[in-house]
Structure formats: structure tokens, C-alpha cells
Write a protein that holds these residues in place. Structure first.
Motif, PDB file in Angstrom:
ATOM      1  N   GLU A   1       4.004   0.907  -0.881  1.00 59.81           N
ATOM      2  CA  GLU A   1       3.567   0.800   0.562  1.00 59.81           C
ATOM      3  C   GLU A   1       1.981   0.425   0.691  1.00 59.81           C
ATOM      4  O   GLU A   1       1.172   0.516  -0.179  1.00 59.81           O
ATOM      5  N   PRO A   2       1.734  -0.185   1.885  1.00 59.63           N
ATOM      6  CA  PRO A   2       0.350  -0.737   1.921  1.00 59.63           C
ATOM      7  C   PRO A   2      -0.682   0.263   1.630  1.00 59.63           C
ATOM      8  O   PRO A   2      -1.915  -0.044   1.037  1.00 59.63           O
ATOM      9  N   GLY A   3      -0.564   1.664   2.145  1.00 63.09           N
ATOM     10  CA  GLY A   3      -1.570   2.641   1.694  1.00 63.09           C
ATOM     11  C   GLY A   3      -1.632   3.026   0.304  1.00 63.09           C
ATOM     12  O   GLY A   3      -2.643   3.627  -0.072  1.00 63.09           O
TER      13      GLY A   3
ATOM     14  N   TYR B   1      -2.459   1.013  -6.802  1.00 62.11           N
ATOM     15  CA  TYR B   1      -1.860   0.155  -7.902  1.00 62.11           C
ATOM     16  C   TYR B   1      -2.513  -1.008  -8.352  1.00 62.11           C
ATOM     17  O   TYR B   1      -2.767  -1.523  -9.434  1.00 62.11           O
ATOM     18  N   LEU B   2      -3.499  -1.819  -7.307  1.00 61.36           N
ATOM     19  CA  LEU B   2      -4.036  -2.884  -7.798  1.00 61.36           C
ATOM     20  C   LEU B   2      -5.564  -2.504  -8.201  1.00 61.36           C
ATOM     21  O   LEU B   2      -5.737  -3.306  -9.458  1.00 61.36           O
ATOM     22  N   ASP B   3      -6.260  -1.761  -7.666  1.00 62.27           N
ATOM     23  CA  ASP B   3      -7.666  -1.411  -8.185  1.00 62.27           C
ATOM     24  C   ASP B   3      -7.623  -0.510  -9.297  1.00 62.27           C
ATOM     25  O   ASP B   3      -8.171  -0.860 -10.437  1.00 62.27           O
TER      26      ASP B   3
END
Length: 119
Positions: A92-94, A99-101
């Protein structure tokens, strides 16, 4: 697992473990000094070069201490060692920063069809 899922407001599902374990490459669990389960991630796979992170959980009282990042990093290492070439995760966007950073995933384009009706 039921206690861990409920610790952050999730709804545990009876029989979940028996359904997912046969589709798993493996799983990573984190426990505190007393042996309490505080983190978990399931690594599902297609039997080939694709693996998928599912059910990443950190006990509510232990969040923001690097446990989730640690279980995901170990899952990445173990999937790579097992010969997987790709590790997928949906989120989810939150959870984008996590996950990315924190975990090093990169954004990709993907498609999704919701098969069940509901919210």
C-alpha cells in the motif's frame, strides 16, 4: 502468528499456515530475547526464478526498530541464495518508504485485477 497478526490490528485466519507453507520458499522470523515472535515475512515462489514477499509483519510494540527491515533483508539474501532472480512485493502507498527506501526495492510498473468484490 495469530498473536503477531492481532498485535497490530490484523485479523488472523484459522488454517492460514497449512495453506501457505506448501507454496513457500521459506520464511524469516524474528524473536525477542524472551522468544516472543516480533517479526515475520513469508517468501512465496513459483518454483523457478520468481519469489514474492507476503505477510510481512512486525509486532505493533516493536515497530520502528528495524525488525521489519532485517527480516526483509534476510529474505532477500536467502531468495538470492536459492537461485531466484526476482523478488516481488506489493504494498500500500503508506509502506512505500519502507520497501523502497529502507529495503531497497525499486518501483516497477505492474497490473492488478481485483477478483473479489468488496472494499
Amino acid at each position: 502468528m495469530i498473536d503477531l497478526v492481532q498485535s497490530h490490528g490484523g485479523a488472523a485466519e484459522t488454517g492460514w499456515w497449512h495453506r501457505v507453507k506448501r507454496h513457500s520458499l521459506g520464511w524469516v522470523a524474528a524473536r525477542d530475547a524472551a522468544g516472543l515472535l516480533v517479526g515475520f515475512v513469508n517468501v512465496a515462489w513459483d518454483g523457478g526464478v520468481h519469489a514474492f514477499l507476503l505477510d510481512t509483519k512486525t509486532r505493533g510494540t516493536h515497530q520502528h526498530h528495524g525488525i521489519g527491515t532485517a527480516v526483509v533483508r534476510l529474505a532477500v539474501e536467502r531468495a538470492r541464495a536459492a537461485g531466484c532472480e526476482w523478488l516481488h512485493v506489493d504494498f500500500e502507498p503508506g509502506l512505500r518508504r519502507f520497501y523502497l527506501d529502507a529495503c531497497g526495492f525499486r518501483p516497477t510498473e505492474a497490473g492488478l485485477i481485483r477478483l473479489a468484490e468488496g472494499p
